[in-house]
Design an enzyme around this catalytic site. Structure first.
Site, PDB file in Angstrom:
ATOM      1  N   ASN A   1     -21.461   3.785   1.088  1.00 58.01           N
ATOM      2  CA  ASN A   1     -20.774   3.931   2.603  1.00 58.01           C
ATOM      3  C   ASN A   1     -21.715   4.447   3.665  1.00 58.01           C
ATOM      4  O   ASN A   1     -21.953   5.746   3.407  1.00 58.01           O
ATOM      5  CB  ASN A   1     -19.545   4.558   2.134  1.00 58.01           C
ATOM      6  CG  ASN A   1     -18.640   4.777   3.239  1.00 58.01           C
ATOM      7  OD1 ASN A   1     -18.956   4.428   4.494  1.00 58.01           O
ATOM      8  ND2 ASN A   1     -17.612   5.520   3.290  1.00 58.01           N
TER       9      ASN A   1
ATOM     10  N   HIS B   1     -14.868  -2.559   6.240  1.00 59.53           N
ATOM     11  CA  HIS B   1     -15.808  -1.400   6.016  1.00 59.53           C
ATOM     12  C   HIS B   1     -15.789  -1.333   4.623  1.00 59.53           C
ATOM     13  O   HIS B   1     -15.278  -1.395   3.538  1.00 59.53           O
ATOM     14  CB  HIS B   1     -14.793  -0.335   6.710  1.00 59.53           C
ATOM     15  CG  HIS B   1     -15.612   1.256   6.120  1.00 59.53           C
ATOM     16  ND1 HIS B   1     -16.880   1.285   6.456  1.00 59.53           N
ATOM     17  CD2 HIS B   1     -15.072   2.107   5.736  1.00 59.53           C
ATOM     18  CE1 HIS B   1     -17.195   2.674   5.962  1.00 59.53           C
ATOM     19  NE2 HIS B   1     -16.105   3.249   5.598  1.00 59.53           N
TER      20      HIS B   1
ATOM     21  N   CYS C   1     -15.995   6.199  10.259  1.00 63.88           N
ATOM     22  CA  CYS C   1     -16.119   4.773   9.697  1.00 63.88           C
ATOM     23  C   CYS C   1     -15.658   3.632  10.478  1.00 63.88           C
ATOM     24  O   CYS C   1     -15.871   2.462  10.321  1.00 63.88           O
ATOM     25  CB  CYS C   1     -15.618   4.746   8.204  1.00 63.88           C
ATOM     26  SG  CYS C   1     -16.211   5.969   7.349  1.00 63.88           S
TER      27      CYS C   1
HETATM   28  O1  UT7 Z   1     -15.188   5.735   4.441  1.00 63.03           O
HETATM   29  C1  UT7 Z   1     -14.003   6.746   5.001  1.00 63.03           C
HETATM   30  C2  UT7 Z   1     -12.865   6.699   4.265  1.00 63.03           C
HETATM   31  N1  UT7 Z   1     -13.054   6.979   2.995  1.00 63.03           N
HETATM   32  C3  UT7 Z   1     -12.371   6.334   1.743  1.00 63.03           C
HETATM   33  O2  UT7 Z   1     -12.027   5.094   2.093  1.00 63.03           O
HETATM   34  C4  UT7 Z   1     -12.559   6.943   0.665  1.00 63.03           C
HETATM   35  C5  UT7 Z   1     -11.415   6.731   0.066  1.00 63.03           C
HETATM   36  N2  UT7 Z   1     -11.349   7.425  -1.519  1.00 63.03           N
HETATM   37  C6  UT7 Z   1     -11.778   6.954  -2.212  1.00 63.03           C
HETATM   38  O3  UT7 Z   1     -12.601   5.927  -2.312  1.00 63.03           O
HETATM   39  C7  UT7 Z   1     -11.710   7.508  -3.685  1.00 63.03           C
HETATM   40  O4  UT7 Z   1     -10.712   8.568  -3.741  1.00 63.03           O
HETATM   41  C8  UT7 Z   1     -12.981   8.197  -4.378  1.00 63.03           C
HETATM   42  C9  UT7 Z   1     -14.024   7.278  -4.863  1.00 63.03           C
HETATM   43  C10 UT7 Z   1     -13.662   9.111  -3.524  1.00 63.03           C
HETATM   44  C11 UT7 Z   1     -12.373   9.041  -5.608  1.00 63.03           C
HETATM   45  O5  UT7 Z   1     -11.944   7.946  -6.588  1.00 63.03           O
HETATM   46  P1  UT7 Z   1     -10.540   8.327  -7.303  1.00 63.03           P
HETATM   47  O6  UT7 Z   1     -10.228   7.312  -8.090  1.00 63.03           O
HETATM   48  O7  UT7 Z   1      -9.549   8.761  -6.097  1.00 63.03           O
HETATM   49  O8  UT7 Z   1     -10.946   9.831  -8.048  1.00 63.03           O
HETATM   50  P2  UT7 Z   1     -10.152  11.212  -7.900  1.00 63.03           P
HETATM   51  O9  UT7 Z   1     -10.745  12.117  -6.641  1.00 63.03           O
HETATM   52  O10 UT7 Z   1      -8.638  11.182  -8.024  1.00 63.03           O
HETATM   53  O11 UT7 Z   1     -10.852  11.838  -9.243  1.00 63.03           O
HETATM   54  C12 UT7 Z   1     -10.577  11.538 -10.530  1.00 63.03           C
HETATM   55  C13 UT7 Z   1     -11.552  12.174 -11.557  1.00 63.03           C
HETATM   56  C14 UT7 Z   1     -11.480  13.644 -11.183  1.00 63.03           C
HETATM   57  O12 UT7 Z   1     -11.263  14.290 -12.420  1.00 63.03           O
HETATM   58  P3  UT7 Z   1      -9.984  14.755 -13.206  1.00 63.03           P
HETATM   59  O13 UT7 Z   1      -9.291  15.885 -12.202  1.00 63.03           O
HETATM   60  O14 UT7 Z   1      -9.064  13.909 -13.404  1.00 63.03           O
HETATM   61  O15 UT7 Z   1     -10.433  15.609 -14.448  1.00 63.03           O
HETATM   62  C15 UT7 Z   1     -12.408  14.113 -10.334  1.00 63.03           C
HETATM   63  O16 UT7 Z   1     -12.765  15.430 -10.909  1.00 63.03           O
HETATM   64  O17 UT7 Z   1     -12.722  12.045 -11.425  1.00 63.03           O
HETATM   65  C16 UT7 Z   1     -13.620  13.058 -11.201  1.00 63.03           C
HETATM   66  N3  UT7 Z   1     -14.658  12.986 -10.291  1.00 63.03           N
HETATM   67  C17 UT7 Z   1     -16.005  12.207 -10.867  1.00 63.03           C
HETATM   68  N4  UT7 Z   1     -16.241  12.163 -12.213  1.00 63.03           N
HETATM   69  C18 UT7 Z   1     -17.648  11.584 -12.094  1.00 63.03           C
HETATM   70  C19 UT7 Z   1     -14.784  12.734  -9.029  1.00 63.03           C
HETATM   71  N5  UT7 Z   1     -15.978  12.575  -8.759  1.00 63.03           N
HETATM   72  C20 UT7 Z   1     -16.803  12.258  -9.719  1.00 63.03           C
HETATM   73  C21 UT7 Z   1     -17.797  11.686 -10.091  1.00 63.03           C
HETATM   74  N6  UT7 Z   1     -18.338  11.678 -11.220  1.00 63.03           N
HETATM   75  N7  UT7 Z   1     -18.749  11.499  -8.826  1.00 63.03           N
END
Ligand code: UT7
Length: 330
Positions: free
Chosen positions: A285, A255, A115
């Site tokens: 993204n 970004h 990125c």
């Molecule tokens: O561009 C390069 C660098 N990358 C980034 O900067 C990305 C950085 N990370 C993020 O932007 C975020 O971590 C994400 C958007 C990828 C994820 O958001 P989060 O708030 O960190 O969610 P999480 O991974 O902690 O997941 C929370 C919950 C989980 O469920 P439980 O374990 O709490 O029951 C996931 O299974 O959300 C669930 N989950 C989803 N639910 C519905 C994960 N993906 C999805 C989804 N739809 N697509």
């Protein structure tokens, strides 16, 4: 003769026509428009056709750019393409784009910085202008992220899209263009965000394909923590180094990985939302594509002399910021 700086003298972008909305994704995986919107800010993303590649994104953007600037492709000296989804492991996608556009007098190479690909490529291209050796350098950031997305992994497939853009760099003696850059990397981050298969460590085999190793793997929460801190830190650092106050900065070009990361960076810089380019809702993204797509969308609002900070964080980890002065009114 004054000091030569590398000015962006034109920008163009390209996103495929086909759009995939959050509601479309609801039909193929267990997700919701509400989850994607609140966690990331994304509403839809553009999807390239199966028979097209990253070079097609770059080629379309560069062709439009050269037509707009009325420049013969043979005048281009150097082409640099930031991408993690090259058409082939080799030759480079910059080579392919040069061929498709007819930039036959240019040498060309790719930059693999995920990125941060556009920031790294722009900083690199600027050096070749600043030495006085080259007069016309094309810098591209483009990715076909859908080629490495696992549509069974809801944590990654909802956040990425396809697209990219290109800028032309030319020498400037009025002090416009790239003023400063702060670039960083930390290979320890590779365990949190990578494509494990397809390289020399895990060459393609039936087993690597069965294990879905050719897709993006991301530990979102861990990456989020690093991204939110480092993108804000590096943006504050470039302001401090150049004695810029929040009033001095006209635009932040961040970004587009997550609206919450963008907001944290803008807050740290003391910038109101009107000065922050955000188009994540319509493109998702696009990895190396996000920054040129922002410049493309905002080009008509940019004015000669505007102070612009570009900032990114991505796989590697790689991150950085560039401070530049915009060189033209469109
Ligand atoms: O561009 C390069 C660098 N990358 C980034 O900067 C990305 C950085 N990370 C993020 O932007 C975020 O971590 C994400 C958007 C990828 C994820 O958001 P989060 O708030 O960190 O969610 P999480 O991974 O902690 O997941 C929370 C919950 C989980 O469920 P439980 O374990 O709490 O029951 C996931 O299974 O959300 C669930 N989950 C989803 N639910 C519905 C994960 N993906 C999805 C989804 N739809 N697509």
């Amino acid at each position: 003769m004054g000091k030569i700086t590398a000015a962006i003298t034109g920008v163009e972008g390209y996103v495929p026509e086909k759009v995939m909305t959050n509601h479309d994704l609801e039909k193929i995986i267990d997700t919701s428009d509400e989850w994607i919107t609140t966690r990331t800010g994304i509403k839809e993303r553009h999807i390239l056709g199966d028979d097209e590649a990253t070079s097609d994104i770059g080629t379309r953007a560069v062709k439009k750019l050269l037509e707009k600037k009325n420049i013969d492709p043979k005048e281009i000296d150097l082409v640099i393409c930031g991408t993690v989804t090259p058409d082939y492991p080799f030759p480079s996608t910059a080579n392919v784009i040069s061929d498709k556009v007819g930039m036959t007098n240019a040498w060309s190479f790719d930059v693999n910085a995920a990125c941060s690909g556009f920031i790294y490529s722009l900083a690199t291209g600027a050096q070749f202008i600043e030495t006085g050796k080259y007069k016309k350098v094309i810098v591209i950031g483009a990715d076909k992220m859908t080629s490495i997305l696992d549509y069974e992994d809801r944590a990654t497939c909802v956040i990425f899209g396809d697209g990219g853009g290109a800028v032309l760099l030319e020498p400037n003696e009025e002090g416009l263009g790239v003023v400063d850059s702060v670039l960083k990397s930390d290979g320890q981050g590779r365990k949190y965000l990578l494509q494990p298969g397809g390289g020399s460590l895990n060459p393609p085999t039936h087993e690597t394909v069965d294990k879905r190793m050719h897709y993006v793997h991301q530990e979102g929460k861990a990456v989020f923590k690093f991204a939110v801190t480092n993108m804000a830190d590096v943006s504050a650092e470039i302001m401090n180094r150049n004695n810029l106050t929040s009033e001095d900065v006209d635009w932040l070009v961040p970004h587009q990985a997550n609206l919450r990361i963008i907001d944290a960076t803008a807050n740290r810089m003391g910038l109101p939302s009107e000065k922050v380019m955000v188009n994540i809702q319509k493109y998702g993204n696009t990895t190396a594509g996000t920054l040129p797509l922002c410049l493309w969308d905002w080009e008509s609002q940019l004015k000669k002399g505007d102070n612009i900070v570009l900032s990114a964080f991505g796989g590697g980890f790689t991150w950085g910021a560039i401070y530049l002065k915009w060189a033209y009114n469109s």
